[in-house]
Design a protein around this motif. Structure first.
Motif: not given
Length: 622
Positions: A261, A319, A519
């Motif tokens: 992430g 994303t 993340q």
């Protein structure tokens, strides 16, 4: 690291390694005591067994943290712990003969006394010997060993007594997957997977590198590292040009990542892919994502049909950074001057309703008589919770496995008539969907250690062949999957399988960072509403002396290191060939604390490194 669950590994693709962090202080105990007894296979009480209790919490580091309690069973095999705080615990014992015992997870509840626990030697067990040696191959005295059994949702850990000779005799149940954690003063702690129970295991420890070696490593990086201008695409390729001769004869470039992430990792991968496409003729981007689920994104990249933002939903890569890559690939393909089109594909083989749907749809077209039976047989493979499959009777498991094998044989036997009614591409995609479903079932049933990584390598090699002679591909996955050498949790990661097949035609980039944000899925059992699901986490600077810290000392915020160019002698080589600590974070993390630092032998596992000094969170799509 503390594994969350092998089920979570198969669903999320963790690919992480364990941590080397300072021991934590256990909370002050309260509540009820836990009592129990250790028994032999014949039911006789066993005295002198080493009984350990560990907490099942995200923050507990199985490599370094002390157990909640460690006692020996008494004359009647009895033991007791406590008082204990409410929560979940793992209980183990090691008898004086080296027999390793575990119980099911223990739940201690406030206000409820716990029932006595029984640890009994299994009748069906296997014996194996462990020898711990130094770099010269001599057994090491004073070695401490931890025996790890992979479990759900946490691993069990047993604590044999330290060995004055470096040798251990162990007896364990035949089922289960085991790893060993070995430590000795002056040596780097090592975790090693046990490949085959019943065979002797040798664990080699390395002496901790000294400061002169580390400084030599820093100096070598300063002289030879490639300073990059930006992680973002659209800044030209002048700074990447020195990579052209390095990658000229490479068919597969594997791009790892130290987290699942990180914005800068994702952006840098995008930039590198543009470079490899426009300068070096690469055409395939293969993600650590399910093969069948990625076919819709591949269709978008080829034709423009579909909404890429919607097609990314449910992916680890949902994303903005990955969406920008997908959209760039579409723009590239839309240019009629680009006659060789880019493909966006997946190599993973986990929960895959799209694979079942493709097989059923194809049979509806070419062999309708098979559809009803196939739909019924494969229905459990469309359920997101793998636990529901595992709870089926063993006879049902065998039926599903046999159905997939029989259907695969039918596809091969009927290839010509099937293809006449469809097309070679349709047959190939349906046949490959069958293959990944069979891989998934084998993975769930633990037919072999590391089956997922073997399958991902096989699927990538299939994609190279399917896309035609001369195809060059980039594979996007976690560091733990792309490694050329063994990891702490897996002897044969995907990259090691690829290395056996491709040799120097594979180039593996590991990714590292010193500090920053990312993340991950919050695995806390009871997070507040605003901290549920995918959230932002941060970590401080990597420990002094680590791989990440050493790269940072070279003084460049963004760096590429070509490890194939390292001379195979001297102090710098001595540092690089050894195991070093490094940040290693997968899909999950925890607000309660979570082991974030793993270890790697970079020279064995990677051909090159890409380093970002400070990172930020990947930006989720709305």
């Amino acid at each position: 690291m503390r594994t969350v669950s092998w089920l979570l590994l198969l669903v999320w693709g963790l690919g992480c390694t364990s941590a080397r962090l300072p021991p934590r202080t256990q909370p002050a105990p309260e509540g009820f005591s836990l009592t129990g007894v250790v028994l032999g296979a014949n039911g006789a009480p066993l005295e002198g067994a080493r009984v350990g209790l560990i907490p099942f919490v995200p923050a507990w580091n199985l490599r370094t943290d002390a157990p909640v309690a460690l006692v020996r069973s008494g004359p009647q095999g009895a033991f007791s712990f406590g008082p204990l705080t409410p929560g979940a615990y793992g209980l183990s014992a090691v008898t004086p003969e080296g027999r390793v015992l575990f119980t099911e997870r223990i739940h201690v509840k406030a206000g409820e006394p716990g029932a006595p626990r029984v640890l009994r030697v299994p009748e069906d067990r296997v014996s194996w010997d462990v020898t711990v040696v130094d770099e010269a191959g001599a057994p090491l005295p004073g070695v401490e060993l931890r025996v790890v059994r992979v479990g759900m949702p946490y691993d069990d850990v047993a604590f044999p007594p330290a060995s004055s000779t470096g040798r251990f005799h162990l007896e364990t149940a035949r089922d289960g997957t085991y790893s060993l954690i070995v430590s000795a003063p002056g040596f780097t702690t090592k975790m090693q997977q046990v490949e085959r129970l019943g065979e002797p295991v040798v664990v080699g420890l390395e002496r901790v590198a000294d400061e002169a070696m580390r400084q030599a490593a820093v100096d070598w990086v300063r002289r030879n590292g490639l300073k990059l201008q930006s992680v973002e695409a659209g800044h030209g390729f002048e700074d990447l040009a020195p990579l052209e001769p390095v990658l000229r004869d490479v068919r597969v470039v594997a791009l790892g990542e130290a987290t699942h992430g990180t914005r800068e990792f994702f952006q840098l991968k995008h930039r590198l892919f543009e470079f490899l496409v426009t300068r070096m003729g690469f055409t395939v981007m293969a993600f650590e994502s399910n093969f069948a689920e990625m076919l819709a994104l591949d269709e978008y990249v080829l034709t423009g049909r579909g909404d890429p933002a919607q097609l990314l939903k449910g992916e680890t890569w949902d994303t903005q950074e990955v969406l920008e890559l997908v959209q760039w690939m579409r723009r590239y393909n839309a240019d009629p001057s680009h006659t060789k089109k880019l493909r966006l594909q997946g190599v993973d083989m986990q929960y895959s309703p799209a694979a079942v749907a493709r097989v059923v749809a194809y049979l509806s077209k070419v062999d309708p008589s098979q559809v009803a039976q196939v739909q019924t047989s494969l229905a459990p493979l469309t359920e997101r919770n793998a636990g529901s499959f595992l709870r089926l009777p063993k006879e049902r498991h065998q039926e599903i496995r046999q159905r997939l094998d029989t259907l695969s044989e039918r596809f091969e036997r009927e290839r010509e008539p099937y293809t006449r009614q469809s097309s070679p591409e349709e047959w190939a995609l349906a046949r490959q969907s069958l293959r990944v479903l069979r891989q998934y079932v084998g993975h769930l049933l633990r037919e072999e250690n590391g089956m997922r990584d073997r399958a991902m390598a096989e699927n990538l090699l299939w994609l190279l062949e399917w896309n035609g002679p001369g195809t060059k591909a980039v594979v996007w996955a976690h560091n733990g999957h792309v490694k050329r050498g063994p990891s702490e949790w897996l002897d044969m990661p995907m990259g090691r399988h690829l290395a056996k097949a491709l040799g120097p035609e594979l180039y593996v980039f590991g990714f590292a960072f010193r500090q920053g944000s990312f993340q991950a899925f919050n695995m806390d059992p009871h997070p507040p509403p605003e901290r549920k699901g995918m959230v932002e986490f941060s970590v401080p600077p990597s420990p002094e002396g680590s791989l990440d810290d050493t790269l940072a000392r070279a003084g460049a915020p963004l760096l590429a290191v070509e490890l194939r160019a390292l001379p195979r002698r001297g102090a710098a080589y001595e540092w690089w060939r050894r195991t070093q600590a490094t940040y290693d974070i997968g899909f999950i993390f925890s607000d309660q604390g979570y082991p974030a630092v793993g270890s790697v032998r970079a020279l064995e596992c990677y051909d090159g490194l890409l380093f970002v000094e400070r990172t930020t969170r990947a930006q989720p799509n709305p």
